[in-house]
Design a protein around this motif. Sequence first.
Motif, PDB file in Angstrom:
ATOM      1  N   ALA A   8       0.833  -1.206   0.000  1.00 51.92           N
ATOM      2  CA  ALA A   8       0.000   0.000   0.000  1.00 51.92           C
ATOM      3  C   ALA A   8       0.867   1.255   0.000  1.00 51.92           C
ATOM      4  N   VAL A   9       1.962   1.235   0.738  1.00 53.61           N
ATOM      5  CA  VAL A   9       2.858   2.390   0.796  1.00 53.61           C
ATOM      6  C   VAL A   9       3.459   2.662  -0.582  1.00 53.61           C
ATOM      7  N   VAL A  10       3.949   1.624  -1.244  1.00 51.02           N
ATOM      8  CA  VAL A  10       4.574   1.798  -2.565  1.00 51.02           C
ATOM      9  C   VAL A  10       3.581   2.402  -3.549  1.00 51.02           C
ATOM     10  N   HIS A  11       2.388   1.841  -3.627  1.00 48.26           N
ATOM     11  CA  HIS A  11       1.372   2.359  -4.540  1.00 48.26           C
ATOM     12  C   HIS A  11       0.930   3.762  -4.121  1.00 48.26           C
ATOM     13  N   GLY A  12       0.740   3.958  -2.822  1.00 48.21           N
ATOM     14  CA  GLY A  12       0.299   5.256  -2.317  1.00 48.21           C
ATOM     15  C   GLY A  12       1.302   6.364  -2.577  1.00 48.21           C
ATOM     16  N   VAL A  13       2.591   6.069  -2.400  1.00 50.33           N
ATOM     17  CA  VAL A  13       3.628   7.080  -2.658  1.00 50.33           C
ATOM     18  C   VAL A  13       3.602   7.486  -4.130  1.00 50.33           C
ATOM     19  N   ALA A  14       3.428   6.522  -5.020  1.00 50.28           N
ATOM     20  CA  ALA A  14       3.340   6.851  -6.446  1.00 50.28           C
ATOM     21  C   ALA A  14       2.132   7.751  -6.727  1.00 50.28           C
ATOM     22  N   THR A  15       1.016   7.459  -6.069  1.00 48.49           N
ATOM     23  CA  THR A  15      -0.191   8.272  -6.249  1.00 48.49           C
ATOM     24  C   THR A  15       0.020   9.681  -5.701  1.00 48.49           C
ATOM     25  N   ILE A  16       0.621   9.773  -4.521  1.00 53.96           N
ATOM     26  CA  ILE A  16       0.905  11.085  -3.921  1.00 53.96           C
ATOM     27  C   ILE A  16       1.842  11.881  -4.807  1.00 53.96           C
ATOM     28  N   ARG A  17       2.885  11.237  -5.312  1.00 53.42           N
ATOM     29  CA  ARG A  17       3.867  11.930  -6.153  1.00 53.42           C
ATOM     30  C   ARG A  17       3.192  12.447  -7.425  1.00 53.42           C
ATOM     31  N   ALA A  18       2.271  11.677  -7.990  1.00 52.06           N
ATOM     32  CA  ALA A  18       1.560  12.125  -9.192  1.00 52.06           C
ATOM     33  C   ALA A  18       0.665  13.324  -8.883  1.00 52.06           C
ATOM     34  N   MET A  19       0.043  13.323  -7.702  1.00 50.29           N
ATOM     35  CA  MET A  19      -0.841  14.421  -7.306  1.00 50.29           C
ATOM     36  C   MET A  19      -0.066  15.670  -6.941  1.00 50.29           C
ATOM     37  N   ARG A  20       1.078  15.486  -6.328  1.00 51.50           N
ATOM     38  CA  ARG A  20       1.839  16.619  -5.781  1.00 51.50           C
ATOM     39  C   ARG A  20       3.334  16.411  -6.028  1.00 51.50           C
ATOM     40  N   PRO A  21       3.801  16.707  -7.241  1.00 46.75           N
ATOM     41  CA  PRO A  21       5.200  16.466  -7.592  1.00 46.75           C
ATOM     42  C   PRO A  21       6.216  17.205  -6.725  1.00 46.75           C
ATOM     43  N   ARG A  39       8.100   5.974   6.533  1.00 46.93           N
ATOM     44  CA  ARG A  39       8.680   5.064   7.516  1.00 46.93           C
ATOM     45  C   ARG A  39       8.576   3.662   6.922  1.00 46.93           C
ATOM     46  N   ALA A  40       9.715   2.992   6.817  1.00 51.43           N
ATOM     47  CA  ALA A  40       9.741   1.614   6.342  1.00 51.43           C
ATOM     48  C   ALA A  40      10.259   0.739   7.480  1.00 51.43           C
ATOM     49  N   ARG A  41       9.702  -0.421   7.604  1.00 47.84           N
ATOM     50  CA  ARG A  41      10.152  -1.325   8.664  1.00 47.84           C
ATOM     51  C   ARG A  41      11.516  -1.925   8.373  1.00 47.84           C
ATOM     52  N   TYR A  42      11.747  -2.291   7.111  1.00 47.52           N
ATOM     53  CA  TYR A  42      12.950  -3.050   6.773  1.00 47.52           C
ATOM     54  C   TYR A  42      13.764  -2.364   5.690  1.00 47.52           C
ATOM     55  N   VAL A  43      15.068  -2.574   5.743  1.00 42.79           N
ATOM     56  CA  VAL A  43      15.986  -2.025   4.757  1.00 42.79           C
ATOM     57  C   VAL A  43      15.566  -2.460   3.357  1.00 42.79           C
ATOM     58  N   ARG A  44      15.162  -3.715   3.208  1.00 45.42           N
ATOM     59  CA  ARG A  44      14.811  -4.244   1.883  1.00 45.42           C
ATOM     60  C   ARG A  44      13.645  -3.479   1.236  1.00 45.42           C
ATOM     61  N   ASP A  45      12.840  -2.785   2.033  1.00 44.38           N
ATOM     62  CA  ASP A  45      11.692  -2.046   1.506  1.00 44.38           C
ATOM     63  C   ASP A  45      12.025  -0.626   1.054  1.00 44.38           C
ATOM     64  N   SER A  46      13.183  -0.145   1.414  1.00 47.13           N
ATOM     65  CA  SER A  46      13.487   1.265   1.170  1.00 47.13           C
ATOM     66  C   SER A  46      13.657   1.602  -0.305  1.00 47.13           C
ATOM     67  N   GLU A  47      14.263   0.725  -1.085  1.00 49.54           N
ATOM     68  CA  GLU A  47      14.510   1.042  -2.491  1.00 49.54           C
ATOM     69  C   GLU A  47      13.229   1.174  -3.302  1.00 49.54           C
ATOM     70  N   SER A  48      12.264   0.280  -3.084  1.00 49.19           N
ATOM     71  CA  SER A  48      11.031   0.338  -3.870  1.00 49.19           C
ATOM     72  C   SER A  48      10.231   1.598  -3.550  1.00 49.19           C
ATOM     73  N   VAL A  49      10.260   2.028  -2.306  1.00 46.41           N
ATOM     74  CA  VAL A  49       9.543   3.246  -1.920  1.00 46.41           C
ATOM     75  C   VAL A  49      10.246   4.473  -2.498  1.00 46.41           C
ATOM     76  N   SER A  50      11.559   4.482  -2.451  1.00 48.14           N
ATOM     77  CA  SER A  50      12.322   5.588  -3.043  1.00 48.14           C
ATOM     78  C   SER A  50      12.087   5.669  -4.541  1.00 48.14           C
ATOM     79  N   ALA A  51      12.039   4.526  -5.198  1.00 52.83           N
ATOM     80  CA  ALA A  51      11.838   4.491  -6.643  1.00 52.83           C
ATOM     81  C   ALA A  51      10.474   5.069  -7.041  1.00 52.83           C
ATOM     82  N   LYS A  52       9.501   4.995  -6.159  1.00 53.33           N
ATOM     83  CA  LYS A  52       8.168   5.522  -6.448  1.00 53.33           C
ATOM     84  C   LYS A  52       8.031   7.002  -6.110  1.00 53.33           C
TER      85      LYS A  52
END
Length: 190
Positions: free
Chosen positions: A109-122, A129-142
């Motif tokens: 949900a965070v990954v998809h939501g960040v992409a939606t937020i970025r599209a709405m407000r560039p 906040r990410a729980r694990y290191v492995r999750d940080s890259e996908s969220v940053s990429a969005k």
Amino acid sequence: PLVRFLPRSRRWATDRESGALRFEGVEHDDEGPIVTIIGAGVLGQNIARVLRSTGITYRILELNRETVGALRAQGEPAIAGDINDPSDLRAAGVRSSSVVVVAINDHAAVVHGVATIRAMRPDAHIIVRARYVRDSESVSAKGADTVVVEEFESSITIFASVLRHLGVDDDAIARQESILRGTTFSSEAP
């Protein structure tokens, strides 16, 4: 960094008695919140508490309707909604927010939501906040600007506490923290 997003007519001031950080000349902002907080768990509520005490307008978007009801009963500007629903994000004030803090645990949900937020407000600054290191890259990429990784930050807090308890000098602790942060989430010891 937050100061650059605030209207120039506002200034930081420190309360002489409590030492609390406040804005001088703050008036209600009818255009919407300066900060949107997504998720009303411990992190979201702590951020809201600080924003409230400093006079920064905010709104909370929370999926759990019971939590929203309890927050509203306490006078919090909370609405029920989903990070993945653009109309809920608009209702939460994302279009007027300079900063959006995403403090929920559902990584997909965070990954998809960040992409939606970025599209709405560039131009918004998105902090996740990410729980694990492995999750940080996908969220940053969005489109997240800042990703705070719990397991990484907690490891720094714990090693600093261990070293402090053992009598290690604060400068040495700060150097070790700097070294660890420089490894960019490496699992190797500094």
